[in-house]
Design a protein around this motif. Structure first.
Motif, PDB file in Angstrom:
ATOM      1  N   PRO A  41       0.805  -1.237   0.000  1.00 50.37           N
ATOM      2  CA  PRO A  41       0.000   0.000   0.000  1.00 50.37           C
ATOM      3  C   PRO A  41       0.829   1.275   0.000  1.00 50.37           C
ATOM      4  CG  PRO A  41      -0.916  -1.602   1.535  1.00 50.37           C
ATOM      5  CD  PRO A  41       0.378  -2.178   1.053  1.00 50.37           C
ATOM      6  N   PHE A  42       1.917   1.325   0.767  1.00 46.07           N
ATOM      7  CA  PHE A  42       2.695   2.554   0.848  1.00 46.07           C
ATOM      8  C   PHE A  42       3.225   2.967  -0.520  1.00 46.07           C
ATOM      9  CE2 PHE A  42       6.813   4.704   1.180  1.00 46.07           C
ATOM     10  CZ  PHE A  42       6.487   5.790   1.971  1.00 46.07           C
ATOM     11  N   PHE A  43       3.588   1.988  -1.352  1.00 43.83           N
ATOM     12  CA  PHE A  43       4.194   2.283  -2.644  1.00 43.83           C
ATOM     13  C   PHE A  43       3.168   2.394  -3.769  1.00 43.83           C
ATOM     14  CE2 PHE A  43       7.697   0.267  -0.277  1.00 43.83           C
ATOM     15  CZ  PHE A  43       8.644   1.274  -0.401  1.00 43.83           C
ATOM     16  N   THR A  44       1.902   2.179  -3.465  1.00 46.75           N
ATOM     17  CA  THR A  44       0.864   2.338  -4.491  1.00 46.75           C
ATOM     18  C   THR A  44       0.009   3.573  -4.259  1.00 46.75           C
ATOM     19  OG1 THR A  44      -0.698   0.933  -3.249  1.00 46.75           O
ATOM     20  CG2 THR A  44       0.707  -0.149  -4.878  1.00 46.75           C
ATOM     21  N   GLU A  45      -0.076   4.037  -3.031  1.00 48.53           N
ATOM     22  CA  GLU A  45      -0.988   5.137  -2.706  1.00 48.53           C
ATOM     23  C   GLU A  45      -0.381   6.489  -3.040  1.00 48.53           C
ATOM     24  OE1 GLU A  45      -2.866   7.231   1.269  1.00 48.53           O
ATOM     25  OE2 GLU A  45      -2.587   5.057   1.264  1.00 48.53           O
ATOM     26  N   GLY A  46      -1.123   7.280  -3.823  1.00 53.38           N
ATOM     27  CA  GLY A  46      -0.738   8.659  -4.081  1.00 53.38           C
ATOM     28  C   GLY A  46       0.609   8.807  -4.757  1.00 53.38           C
ATOM     29  N   THR A  47       0.873   7.973  -5.748  1.00 50.12           N
ATOM     30  CA  THR A  47       2.193   7.992  -6.395  1.00 50.12           C
ATOM     31  C   THR A  47       2.141   8.562  -7.803  1.00 50.12           C
ATOM     32  OG1 THR A  47       1.853   5.694  -7.111  1.00 50.12           O
ATOM     33  CG2 THR A  47       3.051   6.033  -5.052  1.00 50.12           C
ATOM     34  N   ASP A  48       1.117   9.374  -8.114  1.00 54.56           N
ATOM     35  CA  ASP A  48       0.998   9.883  -9.480  1.00 54.56           C
ATOM     36  C   ASP A  48       2.197  10.746  -9.867  1.00 54.56           C
ATOM     37  OD1 ASP A  48      -0.311  11.605  -7.463  1.00 54.56           O
ATOM     38  OD2 ASP A  48      -0.572  12.983  -9.138  1.00 54.56           O
ATOM     39  N   LEU A  49       2.716  11.550  -8.946  1.00 55.53           N
ATOM     40  CA  LEU A  49       3.886  12.373  -9.260  1.00 55.53           C
ATOM     41  C   LEU A  49       5.104  11.510  -9.550  1.00 55.53           C
ATOM     42  CD1 LEU A  49       3.796  15.403  -6.771  1.00 55.53           C
ATOM     43  CD2 LEU A  49       3.919  15.522  -9.262  1.00 55.53           C
ATOM     44  N   PHE A  50       5.256  10.408  -8.803  1.00 50.11           N
ATOM     45  CA  PHE A  50       6.451   9.586  -8.937  1.00 50.11           C
ATOM     46  C   PHE A  50       6.440   8.738 -10.210  1.00 50.11           C
ATOM     47  CE2 PHE A  50       5.743  10.252  -4.370  1.00 50.11           C
ATOM     48  CZ  PHE A  50       6.899  10.943  -4.064  1.00 50.11           C
ATOM     49  N   SER A  51       5.322   8.710 -10.900  1.00 46.11           N
ATOM     50  CA  SER A  51       5.272   7.969 -12.165  1.00 46.11           C
ATOM     51  C   SER A  51       5.783   8.802 -13.338  1.00 46.11           C
ATOM     52  CB  SER A  51       3.839   7.506 -12.445  1.00 46.11           C
ATOM     53  OG  SER A  51       2.984   8.614 -12.664  1.00 46.11           O
ATOM     54  N   LYS A  52       6.059  10.074 -13.107  1.00 47.16           N
ATOM     55  CA  LYS A  52       6.565  10.938 -14.175  1.00 47.16           C
ATOM     56  C   LYS A  52       7.857  10.356 -14.760  1.00 47.16           C
ATOM     57  CE  LYS A  52       3.593  14.398 -13.917  1.00 47.16           C
ATOM     58  NZ  LYS A  52       2.790  14.906 -15.049  1.00 47.16           N
TER      59      LYS A  52
ATOM     60  N   GLY B 205       7.488  16.004  -5.336  1.00 50.11           N
ATOM     61  CA  GLY B 205       7.431  14.658  -4.786  1.00 50.11           C
ATOM     62  C   GLY B 205       8.815  14.210  -4.348  1.00 50.11           C
ATOM     63  N   ILE B 206       8.921  13.736  -3.111  1.00 51.98           N
ATOM     64  CA  ILE B 206      10.170  13.188  -2.586  1.00 51.98           C
ATOM     65  C   ILE B 206       9.858  11.832  -1.970  1.00 51.98           C
ATOM     66  CG2 ILE B 206      12.079  13.500  -0.955  1.00 51.98           C
ATOM     67  CD1 ILE B 206      11.539  16.514  -1.074  1.00 51.98           C
ATOM     68  N   LEU B 207      10.551  10.813  -2.423  1.00 50.94           N
ATOM     69  CA  LEU B 207      10.402   9.462  -1.887  1.00 50.94           C
ATOM     70  C   LEU B 207      11.768   8.985  -1.436  1.00 50.94           C
ATOM     71  CD1 LEU B 207       8.889   6.741  -1.453  1.00 50.94           C
ATOM     72  CD2 LEU B 207       9.401   6.209  -3.836  1.00 50.94           C
ATOM     73  N   ASN B 208      11.845   8.492  -0.201  1.00 49.45           N
ATOM     74  CA  ASN B 208      13.111   8.003   0.318  1.00 49.45           C
ATOM     75  C   ASN B 208      12.873   6.723   1.104  1.00 49.45           C
ATOM     76  OD1 ASN B 208      15.379   8.004   2.623  1.00 49.45           O
ATOM     77  ND2 ASN B 208      16.149   9.053   0.800  1.00 49.45           N
TER      78      ASN B 208
END
Length: 829
Positions: free
Chosen positions: A324-335, A386-389
């Motif tokens: 769930p953490f990596f699927t929710e609200g990840t539209d920016l990270f799909s750029k 978007g920042i993912l770490n």
């Protein structure tokens, strides 16, 4: 004009006066249609009002304050008859109120046959076979992103974030209240959406983007309050507006999700043991636009199983992300398509170095995730950030000396940091330019990877044409010192009945984004194009119809040889009885040069021309019994080489609570040619010391899946998901790959390189949403898998051996997550 009038009157039996009346009638009709169209194309506005009274969310709308609210009506058809007013017997009336904490929606959805309203009970985010009502809210009214909330006639909830570029993201979940009730006039929906579930500015006077949506499932007709023109290539920019909200403040968005999980594991090789886990997820609204998500102690033990396959090709199998953490609200990270989140916590990046007298006793298949966070949001000026770490732990393999018995540990994955940064600037509400960087840094002398990209998505003001593309640059650290580029550009028409697109891309040999992304082919350039036709309104036979032709050709960058070529025609349609029918013809009219299957530098195998087709039929899911059918056939320009198969999927809805879906897939490849080994020639006088060995083989695949649910109500469901998979490749004779890419008989190779892989997965679960945002899940899972060189073709025997296999493991788990809203706690105390 007089001559024309006299001739027209005579030929049509009009007198002078009746001709005048006839003209005035047509003129009035023309004006009515024209002004109706103008009205549809303009944005509607709804006024709301502040309330101090308490509203109970019971689906009754019996509070007097509802009667004083303005009504949003006059819905317009979205599909299939786009632009047509909603029938009077389906009249929809929606009211909106607000207070200091939330916005309230009350909808009266008329229906002349309330008993025929479809109302299947399903899990959250699954509409099922039910009527639907939804509200779309954009707190910044910028046409960029909608927060969508749906309620079905069975009282189930669904919610998502929608953007034009990425569509609907149902992995996003908010906490809100709703109630749906069937009445003698239709059905009623009452909703309370707290401000913590939305995003809006801190201005005293608010203007929000707003739309309402309704689907009458039995007719498959969809309606919206503000007209959504299907000719345009946008959805989020066609909202109406909500006015009247004043003097509200964005709340503190602080949510805690503590969890506790208990696992019991068992198989034939180990005794039963239990494990207790606990942790915390955190969501914090940094400001009115940005949100911080953190997982402090991850637990993905109840994540859906992967559908593993027999992979005979040169590339790894790509799996869906189910955490769930990596699927929710990840539209920016799909750029830029640079993130394959399964790399985080995936397999180790290296393998143990073994001496001739050593073997691996234990080597983890995956790396444990220590923690992860992401920050995402978009400012009022259109800048998305978007920042993912994520950090993964040091992982070792246990190695044993077969002569002395001594054991040692070898590091196969060091402490590693994964980072993604996205800056996406939107402008003119429908275009964007994005900067993306992905970086993996591994501790010590291990491979590090860095990829930087610029991506653009540009649309004309009227959303009729699109220019999209990107430029990516990859760099691998000094252990490999690789630098590469990848770029693409495409132009397309995105509106109207007739549409087209053309494009090209290029990728250099050393482009490598596989540390945090996934990429298969490199060292090529390609050109492609497409054209399509669609109906925008129903015809005598179809509710929707789309025909499309696509062409693609890929060239090896150094030699110019064709690596891939394809020309296909596809037709998709929905009949007037809501049955889906699609078919297509696929052709590869030219020989192609596959540089990947040989698994060797600068070697290729020639793939012959081929042509094939498929048919897909899906009967109306509104019926209790429905079925999907999908046969396919492909023939190669090579004697005896062909592929054929079919998929069949019956489904039955016993009641609104109970349903079962079964799918059977069969696929056979006759005389398939594929790599099996590299043979070292023992004869030193031979012209070549190694031979790339291919096999002429038959590959057969069976897959059975069963899924179903029994819903006690919209908060409690029992679910079942089972999958049996078996695929084998039986080698008929071996072949050697010549330097010219042709295959010739090779009788020196005698090793058994047949392949047979079978697997079993079964999940039985109970899910209970016992409080808003809080969930209890009880899961029993068993699974097994095996790979063999000897093929047993008795299907029943294979299944029995698999289920009696010592490798069959059993897991029983109970997991509870509890949602804590800081605002509720604050108000309570």
């Amino acid at each position: 004009m007089d001559l024309y009038r006299k001739h027209y009157c005579k030929s049509n039996g009009f007198t002078h006066q009746s001709f005048y009346n006839h003209c005035m009638k047509n003129l009035f009709l023309f004006c009515f249609i024209t002004f109706s169209f103008i009205g549809y194309s303009q944005k509607k506005t709804l006024q709301t009002k502040f309330i101090s009274e308490k509203i109970e969310i019971d689906g009754k709308l019996n509070e007097a304050i509802w009667n004083s609210a303005a009504v949003a009506g006059d819905f317009i058809t979205f599909e299939p008859d786009n632009g047509k007013p909603i029938p009077e017997n389906k009249k929809s009336e929606v009211r909106v109120l607000y207070d200091n904490d939330a916005i309230y929606i009350g909808a009266m959805l008329h229906d002349e046959n309330p008993d025929k309203i479809l109302r299947e009970i399903t899990q959250r985010d699954d509409f099922g076979t039910s009527d639907i009502f939804g509200v779309f809210i954009n707190g910044f009214n910028d046409g960029q992103q909608d927060f969508q909330f749906f309620v079905n006639a069975a009282d189930g909830q669904a919610d998502c974030i929608t953007t034009d570029s990425n569509g609907e993201d149902y992995s996003w979940d908010a906490v809100w209240e709703s109630k749906a009730v069937i009445t003698d006039k239709g059905w009623v929906v009452e909703m309370r959406i707290p401000y913590a579930a939305l995003r809006f500015s801190a201005e005293n006077k608010q203007t929000w983007g707003l739309n309402f949506f309704r689907e009458v499932r039995r007719d498959r007709y969809k309606y919206s309050w503000n007209f959504i023109d299907s000719k345009l290539g946008t959805f989020t920019q066609q909202n109406g507006t909500l006015e009247g909200i004043e003097n509200i403040k964005p709340p503190v968005r602080l949510f805690l999700l503590p969890y506790s999980s208990f696992y019991v594991n068992a198989n034939a090789k180990q005794k039963t043991y239990g494990t207790l886990k606990g942790g915390l997820d955190l969501k914090y609204g940094i400001n009115d636009a940005f949100t911080l998500d953190m997982i402090l102690i991850p637990d993905f033990g109840q994540t859906k199983f992967d559908d593993q396959i027999l992979n005979l090709g040169p590339f790894e199998q790509q799996f869906n992300e189910n955490r769930p953490f990596f699927t929710e609200g990840t539209d920016l990270f799909s750029k830029g398509n640079l993130l394959y989140s399964r790399r985080i916590g995936g397999s180790p990046s290296t393998r143990p170095n073994l001496a001739t007298n050593e073997v691996v006793d234990a080597s983890p298949a995956t790396v444990n995730l220590i923690n992860a966070f992401k920050i995402s949001g978009r400012t009022k000026g259109g800048l998305g950030v978007g920042i993912l770490n994520a950090v993964t732990e040091k992982t070792t393999a246990s190695i044993r000396n077969t002569e002395t018995g001594a054991r040692r540990e070898e590091l196969i994955e060091p402490l590693a940091n994964y980072n993604v940064l996205v800056l996406d600037q939107r402008f003119r509400k429908n275009s964007s330019v994005a900067f993306i960087n992905t970086n993996v840094t591994r501790n010590g002398n291990f491979r590090d990877g860095n990829v930087t990209a610029l991506a653009w998505d540009l649309n004309t003001k009227k959303n009729t044409y699109n220019l999209a593309g990107d430029f990516k640059y990859s760099y691998i650290n000094t252990t490999e010192d690789k630098k590469g580029i990848n770029s693409q550009l495409n132009f397309s028409e995105t509106s109207g009945k007739y549409r087209y697109g053309i494009g090209a891309d290029i990728m250099t040999k050393d482009f490598d984004n596989n540390d945090l992304g996934i990429n298969f082919q490199t060292n090529y350039y390609s050109v492609y194009g497409n054209a399509s036709y669609r109906i925008l309104n129903p015809t005598k036979y179809f509710n929707s119809f789309n025909a499309r032709i696509n062409g693609y050709t890929q060239f090896q960058k150094e030699t110019g040889k064709i690596q891939s070529n394809n020309l296909n025609i596809q037709i998709n349609s929905d009949t007037k009885k809501n049955h889906y029918i699609g078919f297509g013809i696929n052709s590869n009219p030219l020989e192609s040069y596959d540089y990947y299957e040989p698994r060797a530098e600068n070697r290729f195998v020639i793939i012959p021309e081929r042509v094939g087709g498929f048919l897909y039929v899906s009967s109306n899911y509104n019926n209790r019994f429905a079925i999907d059918l999908n046969p396919s056939y492909t023939v190669f320009n090579e004697k005896g080489r062909e592929n054929y198969g079919f998929a069949i999927g019956p489904r039955y809805r016993f009641s609104d609570k109970l349903s079962l879906n079964y799918n059977f897939n069969f696929f056979r490849q006759n005389n398939n040619k594929g790599y099996i080994d590299t043979y070292i020639n023992p004869d030193p006088s031979s012209n070549s010391n190694q031979t790339i060995v291919f096999a002429n083989r038959n590959v057969v695949t069976y897959s059975n899946t069963l899924s179903g649910k029994y819903a006690l109500n919209s908060q409690m469901t029992f679910n079942v998901a089972m999958r049996h998979y078996w695929s084998y490749a039986e080698n008929k004779n071996t072949l050697s790959l010549e330097q010219n890419g042709r295959l010739t008989d090779f009788k020196d190779y005698t090793a058994n390189k047949n392949s047979s892989f079978y697997s079993w997965n079964a999940d039985l679960s109970y899910t209970w949403w016992f409080a808003p945002g809080s969930q209890l899940t009880v899961l029993y899972r068993n699974n097994a898998g095996a790979f063999e060189r000897n093929i047993n073709k008795e299907f029943n025997s294979n299944v029995t051996r698999l289920l009696n296999n010592d490798a069959l493991s059993h897991v029983f788990s109970i997991s509870m997550r509890y949602f804590i809203d800081y605002n509720q706690v604050k108000n309570t105390f």
